[in-house]
Scaffold this motif. Structure first.
Motif, mmCIF file in Angstrom:
data_model
loop_
_atom_site.group_PDB
_atom_site.id
_atom_site.type_symbol
_atom_site.label_atom_id
_atom_site.label_comp_id
_atom_site.label_asym_id
_atom_site.label_seq_id
_atom_site.Cartn_x
_atom_site.Cartn_y
_atom_site.Cartn_z
ATOM 1 N N ARG A 184 85.474 25.647 68.392
ATOM 2 C CA ARG A 184 86.822 25.822 68.922
ATOM 3 C C ARG A 184 87.873 25.160 68.036
ATOM 4 O O ARG A 184 88.982 25.652 67.873
ATOM 5 C CB ARG A 184 86.910 25.320 70.353
ATOM 6 C CG ARG A 184 86.086 26.170 71.308
ATOM 7 C CD ARG A 184 86.390 25.886 72.757
ATOM 8 N NE ARG A 184 85.556 26.744 73.610
ATOM 9 C CZ ARG A 184 84.347 26.427 74.052
ATOM 10 N NH1 ARG A 184 83.819 25.254 73.757
ATOM 11 N NH2 ARG A 184 83.656 27.285 74.803
ATOM 12 N N GLY A 185 87.493 24.071 67.409
ATOM 13 C CA GLY A 185 88.404 23.357 66.518
ATOM 14 C C GLY A 185 88.733 24.104 65.234
ATOM 15 O O GLY A 185 89.641 23.693 64.495
ATOM 16 N N PRO B 292 100.355 36.649 54.760
ATOM 17 C CA PRO B 292 100.779 36.503 56.161
ATOM 18 C C PRO B 292 99.829 35.689 57.019
ATOM 19 O O PRO B 292 100.176 35.288 58.131
ATOM 20 C CB PRO B 292 100.847 37.947 56.650
ATOM 21 C CG PRO B 292 99.885 38.673 55.777
ATOM 22 C CD PRO B 292 99.939 38.007 54.439
ATOM 23 N N GLY B 293 98.631 35.467 56.511
ATOM 24 C CA GLY B 293 97.679 34.659 57.255
ATOM 25 C C GLY B 293 96.800 35.466 58.191
ATOM 26 O O GLY B 293 97.112 36.602 58.564
ATOM 27 N N THR B 294 95.660 34.858 58.539
ATOM 28 C CA THR B 294 94.783 35.379 59.589
ATOM 29 C C THR B 294 94.758 34.349 60.703
ATOM 30 O O THR B 294 94.419 33.186 60.465
ATOM 31 C CB THR B 294 93.351 35.605 59.078
ATOM 32 O OG1 THR B 294 93.344 36.664 58.124
ATOM 33 C CG2 THR B 294 92.421 35.955 60.239
ATOM 34 N N ARG B 295 95.133 34.792 61.884
ATOM 35 C CA ARG B 295 95.104 33.886 63.046
ATOM 36 C C ARG B 295 93.729 33.975 63.675
ATOM 37 O O ARG B 295 93.346 35.017 64.200
ATOM 38 C CB ARG B 295 96.190 34.280 64.037
ATOM 39 C CG ARG B 295 96.373 33.305 65.184
ATOM 40 C CD ARG B 295 97.563 33.708 66.053
ATOM 41 N NE ARG B 295 98.803 33.721 65.295
ATOM 42 C CZ ARG B 295 99.576 32.660 65.100
ATOM 43 N NH1 ARG B 295 99.241 31.494 65.612
ATOM 44 N NH2 ARG B 295 100.686 32.758 64.406
ATOM 45 N N LEU B 296 92.972 32.879 63.598
ATOM 46 C CA LEU B 296 91.619 32.820 64.145
ATOM 47 C C LEU B 296 91.622 32.066 65.454
ATOM 48 O O LEU B 296 92.128 30.942 65.523
ATOM 49 C CB LEU B 296 90.675 32.144 63.153
ATOM 50 C CG LEU B 296 89.239 31.913 63.638
ATOM 51 C CD1 LEU B 296 88.523 33.242 63.843
ATOM 52 C CD2 LEU B 296 88.460 31.029 62.665
ATOM 53 N N LEU B 297 91.044 32.677 66.466
ATOM 54 C CA LEU B 297 90.897 32.030 67.764
ATOM 55 C C LEU B 297 89.417 32.013 68.113
ATOM 56 O O LEU B 297 88.786 33.069 68.182
ATOM 57 C CB LEU B 297 91.690 32.761 68.842
ATOM 58 C CG LEU B 297 91.557 32.212 70.264
ATOM 59 C CD1 LEU B 297 92.051 30.770 70.333
ATOM 60 C CD2 LEU B 297 92.315 33.084 71.260
ATOM 61 N N VAL B 298 88.889 30.829 68.315
ATOM 62 C CA VAL B 298 87.485 30.671 68.684
ATOM 63 C C VAL B 298 87.429 30.284 70.155
ATOM 64 O O VAL B 298 87.958 29.223 70.548
ATOM 65 C CB VAL B 298 86.797 29.607 67.819
ATOM 66 C CG1 VAL B 298 85.317 29.497 68.209
ATOM 67 C CG2 VAL B 298 86.927 29.945 66.341
#
Lengths: 115, 115
Positions: B84-85, B108-114
Motif C-alpha cells: 500500500r505504501g 505526465p506520470g502514472t498514478r499507482l494505487l495499491v
C-alpha cells in the motif's frame, strides 16, 4: 547529500499582487537550480533554470529567480500575478560536483491566485 | 511531438501484485530518470539511466523495485509484491545529456494505487 527547503507551503494572493516564493538548498559544491511548475491537471513544466553566469534568471510568463550563493537561496519572484498562475511550484537542485544528475526537489508551494 | 509519455496514466492493483510502468522519452534523449511523488511531497529520485545502463539506482527503496531500458529508449519500472505504501505518482523524465548542465523534461506520470 543535497536537500531543498521551501518555506511556504500554501500561498494565497489576489491578482496583481507581487509574489516571492522562498527556496533554500543545502549542498557543499556547485549547483544547478530549477523551478518547475505544475498547473492543475498538467505535468511538471520547467519555469526557469540557473546553471552559471548572471545570478538573476528570467523564465517564462514573467517569472524570475535570483541565485544568492552566500545565502544558498534561489527565490522565485513575479511582480504581478495572474489568476492563471494558480499552480504548485517546486524548487529543485542538482549538485554538479559529486551529486550526479539527479534532481532533489522541495516539498512544493501551492499558490492560489484569487480574482 | 512529442514530449515524454507514460503509460498507463492510472493503475489500480491489489497488494502483493506485480506492476509495470512504461516511459517513452523524448526522441534522441539519452538520459532517463524515474521519480516517485507521494501526496504532499516533491518528486523523489529513484533511478537514472544513461543509455541502456543504470548509472545511479541509489533511490530505489528496496529490491522489489527494478527498472530496465534494454534498447536505450523506452524504460519500464517494475514493482514486485506491491504494498500500500507504494501508492504514489511515478514520474519519468528525460534529458539530452549534454553534460552537467542538462534540463530534465517530465512526463505526465502514472498514478499507482495499491489497495
Amino acid at each position: 547529500a543535497q536537500s531543498v527547503s521551501q518555506h511556504n507551503h500554501h500561498v494565497i494572493l489576489s491578482e496583481a499582487a507581487s509574489l516571492e516564493l522562498g527556496c533554500n538548498y543545502s549542498y557543499g559544491g556547485t549547483v544547478n537550480l530549477f523551478w518547475y511548475v505544475q498547473y492543475p491537471g498538467q505535468h511538471l513544466q520547467l519555469l526557469l533554470k540557473y546553471f552559471s553566469g548572471d545570478p538573476l534568471v528570467k523564465g517564462i510568463k514573467g517569472f524570475e529567480a535570483e541565485f544568492i550563493k552566500s545565502k544558498f537561496s534561489f527565490n522565485l519572484r513575479k511582480p504581478s500575478v495572474q489568476w492563471s498562475d494558480t499552480a504548485e511550484y517546486f524548487c529543485a537542485v542538482n549538485g554538479v560536483t559529486g551529486g550526479g544528475n539527479k534532481l532533489t526537489f522541495g516539498t512544493g508551494t501551492q499558490l492560489k491566485v484569487e480574482l | 511531438g512529442a514530449g515524454v509519455s507514460q503509460t498507463p496514466s492510472n493503475k489500480v492493483t491489489e497488494k502483493g501484485k506485480y506492476v509495470e510502468l512504461r516511459c517513452d522519452p523524448i526522441s534522441g534523449h539519452t538520459a532517463l530518470y524515474w521519480y516517485r511523488q507521494s501526496l504532499g511531497q516533491g518528486p523523489e529520485f529513484l533511478i537514472y539511466f544513461q543509455g541502456t545502463g543504470a548509472a545511479d539506482d541509489s533511490g530505489l527503496p528496496n529490491d522489489r523495485f527494478f527498472a530496465v531500458r534494454p534498447e536505450g529508449s523506452v524504460s519500464t519500472l517494475k514493482i514486485q509484491r506491491t504494498e500500500r505504501g507504494d501508492s504514489a505518482v511515478y514520474l519519468c523524465a528525460s534529458a539530452s545529456q549534454r553534460g552537467p548542465q542538462e534540463t530534465q523534461y517530465f512526463g505526465p506520470g502514472t498514478r499507482l494505487l495499491v489497495l
